[in-house]
Design a protein around this motif. Structure first.
Motif, PDB file in Angstrom:
ATOM      1  N   TYR A  15      -9.446  -8.553  -3.412  1.00 19.64           N
ATOM      2  CA  TYR A  15     -10.609  -8.108  -2.653  1.00 19.64           C
ATOM      3  C   TYR A  15     -10.889  -6.628  -2.908  1.00 19.64           C
ATOM      4  CZ  TYR A  15     -13.414  -6.460   1.238  1.00 19.64           C
ATOM      5  OH  TYR A  15     -14.391  -5.837   1.982  1.00 19.64           O
ATOM      6  N   TYR A  16      -9.857  -5.791  -2.768  1.00 22.36           N
ATOM      7  CA  TYR A  16     -10.066  -4.358  -2.966  1.00 22.36           C
ATOM      8  C   TYR A  16     -10.422  -4.041  -4.415  1.00 22.36           C
ATOM      9  CZ  TYR A  16      -8.681  -3.279   1.760  1.00 22.36           C
ATOM     10  OH  TYR A  16      -8.648  -3.195   3.134  1.00 22.36           O
ATOM     11  N   PHE A  17      -9.871  -4.789  -5.369  1.00 25.47           N
ATOM     12  CA  PHE A  17     -10.206  -4.575  -6.774  1.00 25.47           C
ATOM     13  C   PHE A  17     -11.685  -4.854  -7.024  1.00 25.47           C
ATOM     14  CE2 PHE A  17     -10.772  -5.913 -11.154  1.00 25.47           C
ATOM     15  CZ  PHE A  17     -10.169  -4.863 -11.830  1.00 25.47           C
ATOM     16  N   TRP A  18     -12.162  -5.989  -6.537  1.00 24.15           N
ATOM     17  CA  TRP A  18     -13.539  -6.406  -6.815  1.00 24.15           C
ATOM     18  C   TRP A  18     -14.574  -5.734  -5.922  1.00 24.15           C
ATOM     19  CZ3 TRP A  18     -14.236  -8.113 -11.350  1.00 24.15           C
ATOM     20  CH2 TRP A  18     -13.245  -8.835 -11.987  1.00 24.15           C
ATOM     21  N   THR A  19     -14.172  -5.037  -4.872  1.00 23.71           N
ATOM     22  CA  THR A  19     -15.137  -4.362  -4.007  1.00 23.71           C
ATOM     23  C   THR A  19     -15.178  -2.860  -4.213  1.00 23.71           C
ATOM     24  OG1 THR A  19     -13.551  -4.251  -2.179  1.00 23.71           O
ATOM     25  CG2 THR A  19     -15.064  -6.149  -2.221  1.00 23.71           C
ATOM     26  N   GLY A  20     -14.681  -2.398  -5.349  1.00 24.55           N
ATOM     27  CA  GLY A  20     -14.874  -1.000  -5.699  1.00 24.55           C
ATOM     28  C   GLY A  20     -13.671  -0.096  -5.564  1.00 24.55           C
ATOM     29  N   GLN A  21     -12.490  -0.642  -5.378  1.00 27.08           N
ATOM     30  CA  GLN A  21     -11.277   0.169  -5.285  1.00 27.08           C
ATOM     31  C   GLN A  21     -10.248  -0.269  -6.329  1.00 27.08           C
ATOM     32  OE1 GLN A  21     -11.356   2.741  -3.402  1.00 27.08           O
ATOM     33  NE2 GLN A  21     -13.108   2.206  -2.170  1.00 27.08           N
ATOM     34  N   PRO A  22     -10.622  -0.387  -7.604  1.00 27.23           N
ATOM     35  CA  PRO A  22      -9.675  -0.901  -8.606  1.00 27.23           C
ATOM     36  C   PRO A  22      -8.465   0.000  -8.819  1.00 27.23           C
ATOM     37  CG  PRO A  22     -11.612  -0.026  -9.682  1.00 27.23           C
ATOM     38  CD  PRO A  22     -11.899  -0.042  -8.198  1.00 27.23           C
ATOM     39  N   HIS A  23      -8.589   1.283  -8.497  1.00 27.63           N
ATOM     40  CA  HIS A  23      -7.459   2.199  -8.663  1.00 27.63           C
ATOM     41  C   HIS A  23      -6.383   1.976  -7.593  1.00 27.63           C
ATOM     42  CE1 HIS A  23     -10.441   4.082  -6.061  1.00 27.63           C
ATOM     43  NE2 HIS A  23      -9.455   4.753  -5.497  1.00 27.63           N
ATOM     44  N   PHE A  27      -0.942  -3.274  -5.664  1.00 26.62           N
ATOM     45  CA  PHE A  27      -0.193  -2.542  -4.645  1.00 26.62           C
ATOM     46  C   PHE A  27       1.246  -2.367  -5.125  1.00 26.62           C
ATOM     47  CE2 PHE A  27      -2.852  -4.525  -0.950  1.00 26.62           C
ATOM     48  CZ  PHE A  27      -3.943  -3.772  -1.335  1.00 26.62           C
ATOM     49  N   LEU A  28       1.842  -1.250  -4.777  1.00 26.86           N
ATOM     50  CA  LEU A  28       3.250  -1.028  -5.091  1.00 26.86           C
ATOM     51  C   LEU A  28       4.114  -2.009  -4.306  1.00 26.86           C
ATOM     52  CD1 LEU A  28       3.315   2.863  -4.835  1.00 26.86           C
ATOM     53  CD2 LEU A  28       3.184   1.491  -6.906  1.00 26.86           C
ATOM     54  N   GLU A  29       5.240  -2.399  -4.895  1.00 27.21           N
ATOM     55  CA  GLU A  29       6.124  -3.366  -4.233  1.00 27.21           C
ATOM     56  C   GLU A  29       6.631  -2.827  -2.893  1.00 27.21           C
ATOM     57  OE1 GLU A  29       7.454  -6.941  -3.596  1.00 27.21           O
ATOM     58  OE2 GLU A  29       6.373  -6.446  -5.426  1.00 27.21           O
ATOM     59  N   ALA A  30       6.920  -1.534  -2.834  1.00 28.41           N
ATOM     60  CA  ALA A  30       7.384  -0.938  -1.571  1.00 28.41           C
ATOM     61  C   ALA A  30       6.291  -1.015  -0.509  1.00 28.41           C
ATOM     62  CB  ALA A  30       7.803   0.510  -1.800  1.00 28.41           C
ATOM     63  N   ASN A  66      -5.932   6.694   1.126  1.00 30.59           N
ATOM     64  CA  ASN A  66      -6.685   7.920   1.358  1.00 30.59           C
ATOM     65  C   ASN A  66      -5.747   9.132   1.433  1.00 30.59           C
ATOM     66  OD1 ASN A  66      -9.216   6.745   1.302  1.00 30.59           O
ATOM     67  ND2 ASN A  66      -9.137   6.231   3.463  1.00 30.59           N
ATOM     68  N   ASP A  67      -4.542   8.962   1.968  1.00 31.13           N
ATOM     69  CA  ASP A  67      -3.567  10.048   2.017  1.00 31.13           C
ATOM     70  C   ASP A  67      -3.001  10.369   0.643  1.00 31.13           C
ATOM     71  OD1 ASP A  67      -3.927  10.307   4.713  1.00 31.13           O
ATOM     72  OD2 ASP A  67      -2.096   9.228   5.271  1.00 31.13           O
ATOM     73  N   THR A  68      -2.802   9.351  -0.210  1.00 25.32           N
ATOM     74  CA  THR A  68      -2.218   9.594  -1.526  1.00 25.32           C
ATOM     75  C   THR A  68      -3.227  10.153  -2.509  1.00 25.32           C
ATOM     76  OG1 THR A  68      -2.612   7.296  -2.210  1.00 25.32           O
ATOM     77  CG2 THR A  68      -0.441   7.816  -1.272  1.00 25.32           C
TER      78      THR A  68
END
Length: 70
Positions: A15-23, A27-30, A66-68
């Motif tokens: 969802y996040y990839f296809w809605t404009g947040q591909p970066h 998600f990291l495993e942690a 947003n913090d990272t």
């Protein structure tokens, strides 16, 4: 009983990839483990609702990325 699963997390990544947040993806495993720690088990004696999980994970994901990025 509603719980967050690894399949749900994969769907969130897509969802996040296809809605404009591909970066943000994948998600990291942690980070996945953190989400599962919070929403992967019921907080006895309470129960999660779909809305609890959806809204809670959205806030955690947004805050984390947003913090990272700053």
């Amino acid at each position: 009983m509603i719980l967050l699963t690894r399949k749900d997390i994969e769907e969130m990544e897509a969802y996040y990839f296809w809605t404009g947040q591909p970066h943000w993806c994948p998600f990291l495993e942690a980070f996945k483990s953190k989400l599962l720690d919070v929403y992967g088990a019921e907080p006895y004696p309470y129960e999660w609702t779909d809305q609890d999980i959806h809204e809670g994970t959205r806030k955690i994901i947004s805050a984390f990325f947003n913090d990272t990025n700053q």
